[in-house]
Design an enzyme around this catalytic site. Sequence first.
Site, PDB file in Angstrom:
ATOM      1  N   GLU A  28       0.903  -1.291   0.067  1.00 23.74           N
ATOM      2  CA  GLU A  28       0.215  -0.022   0.105  1.00 23.74           C
ATOM      3  C   GLU A  28       1.038   1.297   0.057  1.00 23.74           C
ATOM      4  O   GLU A  28       1.913   1.484   0.882  1.00 23.74           O
ATOM      5  CB  GLU A  28      -0.934   0.019   1.218  1.00 23.74           C
ATOM      6  N   HIS A  72      -8.226   2.938  -3.495  1.00 24.52           N
ATOM      7  CA  HIS A  72      -9.094   2.975  -2.393  1.00 24.52           C
ATOM      8  C   HIS A  72     -10.079   4.298  -2.765  1.00 24.52           C
ATOM      9  O   HIS A  72     -10.107   5.076  -3.406  1.00 24.52           O
ATOM     10  CB  HIS A  72      -8.498   3.542  -1.092  1.00 24.52           C
ATOM     11  N   ARG A 112     -16.104   3.183   3.702  1.00 27.35           N
ATOM     12  CA  ARG A 112     -16.857   4.242   4.391  1.00 27.35           C
ATOM     13  C   ARG A 112     -15.870   5.416   4.259  1.00 27.35           C
ATOM     14  O   ARG A 112     -16.431   6.398   4.048  1.00 27.35           O
ATOM     15  CB  ARG A 112     -17.635   3.818   5.536  1.00 27.35           C
ATOM     16  N   GLY A 113     -15.099   5.112   5.086  1.00 28.39           N
ATOM     17  CA  GLY A 113     -14.092   6.508   5.580  1.00 28.39           C
ATOM     18  C   GLY A 113     -14.468   6.843   7.016  1.00 28.39           C
ATOM     19  O   GLY A 113     -15.456   6.344   7.404  1.00 28.39           O
ATOM     20  N   ASP A 114     -13.738   7.509   7.767  1.00 30.57           N
ATOM     21  CA  ASP A 114     -14.162   8.003   9.096  1.00 30.57           C
ATOM     22  C   ASP A 114     -14.975   9.088   9.166  1.00 30.57           C
ATOM     23  O   ASP A 114     -14.793   9.982   8.177  1.00 30.57           O
ATOM     24  CB  ASP A 114     -12.746   8.185   9.733  1.00 30.57           C
ATOM     25  N   ALA A 152     -20.207   0.972   3.896  1.00 28.69           N
ATOM     26  CA  ALA A 152     -19.217   0.519   2.800  1.00 28.69           C
ATOM     27  C   ALA A 152     -20.008  -0.706   2.096  1.00 28.69           C
ATOM     28  O   ALA A 152     -19.970  -0.602   0.973  1.00 28.69           O
ATOM     29  CB  ALA A 152     -18.088   0.107   3.256  1.00 28.69           C
ATOM     30  N   LYS A 207     -21.042  -7.094   4.018  1.00 28.36           N
ATOM     31  CA  LYS A 207     -20.438  -6.245   2.756  1.00 28.36           C
ATOM     32  C   LYS A 207     -20.002  -7.424   1.916  1.00 28.36           C
ATOM     33  O   LYS A 207     -19.959  -7.085   0.590  1.00 28.36           O
ATOM     34  CB  LYS A 207     -19.172  -5.915   3.561  1.00 28.36           C
ATOM     35  N   GLN A 216      -6.993  -4.496   8.545  1.00 25.00           N
ATOM     36  CA  GLN A 216      -6.377  -3.300   9.428  1.00 25.00           C
ATOM     37  C   GLN A 216      -5.239  -4.031  10.119  1.00 25.00           C
ATOM     38  O   GLN A 216      -5.105  -5.286  10.317  1.00 25.00           O
ATOM     39  CB  GLN A 216      -7.409  -2.969  10.544  1.00 25.00           C
TER      40      GLN A 216
HETATM   41  P1  FAD Z   1     -17.967   0.097   7.151  1.00 26.30           P
HETATM   42  O1  FAD Z   1     -17.846  -1.298   6.671  1.00 26.30           O
HETATM   43  O2  FAD Z   1     -19.153   0.608   6.606  1.00 26.30           O
HETATM   44  O3  FAD Z   1     -17.894   0.034   8.806  1.00 26.30           O
HETATM   45  C1  FAD Z   1     -18.013   0.976   9.529  1.00 26.30           C
HETATM   46  C2  FAD Z   1     -18.827   0.622  10.895  1.00 26.30           C
HETATM   47  O4  FAD Z   1     -19.954   0.547  10.647  1.00 26.30           O
HETATM   48  C3  FAD Z   1     -18.315  -0.635  11.391  1.00 26.30           C
HETATM   49  O5  FAD Z   1     -18.301  -0.612  12.925  1.00 26.30           O
HETATM   50  C4  FAD Z   1     -19.297  -1.635  11.021  1.00 26.30           C
HETATM   51  O6  FAD Z   1     -19.310  -2.901  12.003  1.00 26.30           O
HETATM   52  C5  FAD Z   1     -20.538  -0.778  11.309  1.00 26.30           C
HETATM   53  N1  FAD Z   1     -21.611  -1.080  10.223  1.00 26.30           N
HETATM   54  C6  FAD Z   1     -21.652  -1.941   9.010  1.00 26.30           C
HETATM   55  N2  FAD Z   1     -22.910  -1.747   8.675  1.00 26.30           N
HETATM   56  C7  FAD Z   1     -23.750  -1.540   9.524  1.00 26.30           C
HETATM   57  C8  FAD Z   1     -25.132  -1.525   9.580  1.00 26.30           C
HETATM   58  N3  FAD Z   1     -26.031  -2.002   8.338  1.00 26.30           N
HETATM   59  N4  FAD Z   1     -25.642  -1.182  10.693  1.00 26.30           N
HETATM   60  C9  FAD Z   1     -24.918  -0.870  11.863  1.00 26.30           C
HETATM   61  N5  FAD Z   1     -23.502  -0.624  11.607  1.00 26.30           N
HETATM   62  C10 FAD Z   1     -23.005  -1.143  10.546  1.00 26.30           C
HETATM   63  N6  FAD Z   1      -9.729   5.572   5.343  1.00 26.30           N
HETATM   64  C11 FAD Z   1      -9.413   6.520   4.433  1.00 26.30           C
HETATM   65  O7  FAD Z   1      -9.831   7.336   4.676  1.00 26.30           O
HETATM   66  N7  FAD Z   1      -8.907   6.251   3.203  1.00 26.30           N
HETATM   67  C12 FAD Z   1      -8.392   5.232   2.883  1.00 26.30           C
HETATM   68  O8  FAD Z   1      -7.711   5.081   1.741  1.00 26.30           O
HETATM   69  C13 FAD Z   1      -8.420   3.810   3.932  1.00 26.30           C
HETATM   70  N8  FAD Z   1      -7.975   2.664   3.427  1.00 26.30           N
HETATM   71  C14 FAD Z   1      -7.960   1.676   4.509  1.00 26.30           C
HETATM   72  C15 FAD Z   1      -7.629   0.633   4.084  1.00 26.30           C
HETATM   73  C16 FAD Z   1      -7.663  -0.599   5.025  1.00 26.30           C
HETATM   74  C17 FAD Z   1      -7.287  -1.813   4.643  1.00 26.30           C
HETATM   75  C18 FAD Z   1      -8.448  -0.319   6.160  1.00 26.30           C
HETATM   76  C19 FAD Z   1      -8.714  -1.565   7.066  1.00 26.30           C
HETATM   77  C20 FAD Z   1      -8.825   0.794   6.432  1.00 26.30           C
HETATM   78  C21 FAD Z   1      -8.766   1.877   5.594  1.00 26.30           C
HETATM   79  N9  FAD Z   1      -9.465   3.339   5.917  1.00 26.30           N
HETATM   80  C22 FAD Z   1      -9.095   4.046   5.036  1.00 26.30           C
HETATM   81  C23 FAD Z   1     -10.027   3.504   7.367  1.00 26.30           C
HETATM   82  C24 FAD Z   1     -11.624   3.386   7.164  1.00 26.30           C
HETATM   83  O9  FAD Z   1     -12.105   4.170   6.223  1.00 26.30           O
HETATM   84  C25 FAD Z   1     -12.018   3.264   8.471  1.00 26.30           C
HETATM   85  O10 FAD Z   1     -11.744   2.192   9.335  1.00 26.30           O
HETATM   86  C26 FAD Z   1     -13.589   3.633   8.595  1.00 26.30           C
HETATM   87  O11 FAD Z   1     -14.000   3.936   9.870  1.00 26.30           O
HETATM   88  C27 FAD Z   1     -14.659   2.230   8.274  1.00 26.30           C
HETATM   89  O12 FAD Z   1     -14.669   2.104   6.897  1.00 26.30           O
HETATM   90  P2  FAD Z   1     -15.123   0.714   6.501  1.00 26.30           P
HETATM   91  O13 FAD Z   1     -15.256   0.519   5.067  1.00 26.30           O
HETATM   92  O14 FAD Z   1     -14.439  -0.341   7.009  1.00 26.30           O
HETATM   93  O15 FAD Z   1     -16.705   0.936   7.172  1.00 26.30           O
END
Ligand code: FAD
Length: 288
Positions: free
Chosen positions: A17, A78, A108-110, A124, A164, A175
């Site tokens: 990455e 990403h 989804r992002g933070d 996401a 997902k 992670q």
């Molecule tokens: P999601 O899969 O949507 O999950 C987010 C939260 O919501 C989780 O707690 C999940 O359990 C919960 N959730 C999911 N679905 C539901 C539902 N239906 N009802 C209730 N709760 C639910 N961030 C960046 O900004 N840029 C990057 O390039 C980037 N790259 C990354 C690469 C990797 C390999 C990893 C592991 C993370 C990366 N991140 C990046 C960080 C990521 O954006 C954050 O961890 C973010 O908070 C969650 O993204 P996600 O896609 O996992 O979200």
Amino acid sequence: MKLCDLFGQGRTVFSCEVFPPKKTAPADSIYKTLDGLKDIRPDFISVTFGAGGSQVNQTTHDIAAMIENEYHIPSMAHLTCVAADREDVERLLAELEADGVENVLALRGDVSPDHPPKTDFRYASELVRYIRTNSRFGVSAACYPEGHIESPDLVSDVRHLKEKVDAGAQHLVSQLFFDNEDFFRFLERARIAGINVPIEAGIMPVLSKSSIQRMVSMCGASMPRKLTRILAKYGDHPEALREAGIAYAIDQISDLIAGGVDGIHLYTMNNPDVARQIAASVDSIRKV
Ligand code: FAD
């Protein structure tokens, strides 16, 4: 090529990455990073999205296209949806497609306390479904061996991860984590839940005390005693910490491969020398 086709070929996938360098970095710094990474022949290189805001030299899209077209290595861009609506996503996908990028990591992002999230894609899984339904991109997604920091418990975490995958994610990248037992326990939960896509383990070499403490506080990864001891002893000695951190990452990777992991995703932090040293040390191991 779709990344999910890399798996199941009798060897452990090895990917890297990178992130778009900040404007303060020399304009050619991404070339130095990629020139260094090309020698280790990673199966693919992913490019993070959004972390530097507008303060970056090249965008995720530019770098992913460069990796595909100039380095001839498959790339994964990403893509986060927390600040994007459907039109933004469509535009980004069209640009990536026009430049020959075939794979995205749908995130989804933070959520920022200062900016309310956009609502076209709340999670996401909704972005994954949208991309799979409306395009031909290979779609990967993130997973969290110790649970996502917002998850109330590990059961709901794996339930949402399954959603997902059911939405169309074809491959997962984890992670960072420092205790392989956390990863193996997660893998077991995921397989029991019926998640059968390839899962790559995300490995971040520990090279700086302050940056690792920042990462850990952001993502909630736990620090095994072995690593705490390393930081206590070598934390203020950059060269020694670098050696110990590389050795720790190599140890993690060889144990993960012995345990049958599908792939290793190395968070290179744009440091190709460290990535090369690690890749060289596990070269024979990953071909067994
Ligand atoms: P999601 O899969 O949507 O999950 C987010 C939260 O919501 C989780 O707690 C999940 O359990 C919960 N959730 C999911 N679905 C539901 C539902 N239906 N009802 C209730 N709760 C639910 N961030 C960046 O900004 N840029 C990057 O390039 C980037 N790259 C990354 C690469 C990797 C390999 C990893 C592991 C993370 C990366 N991140 C990046 C960080 C990521 O954006 C954050 O961890 C973010 O908070 C969650 O993204 P996600 O896609 O996992 O979200």
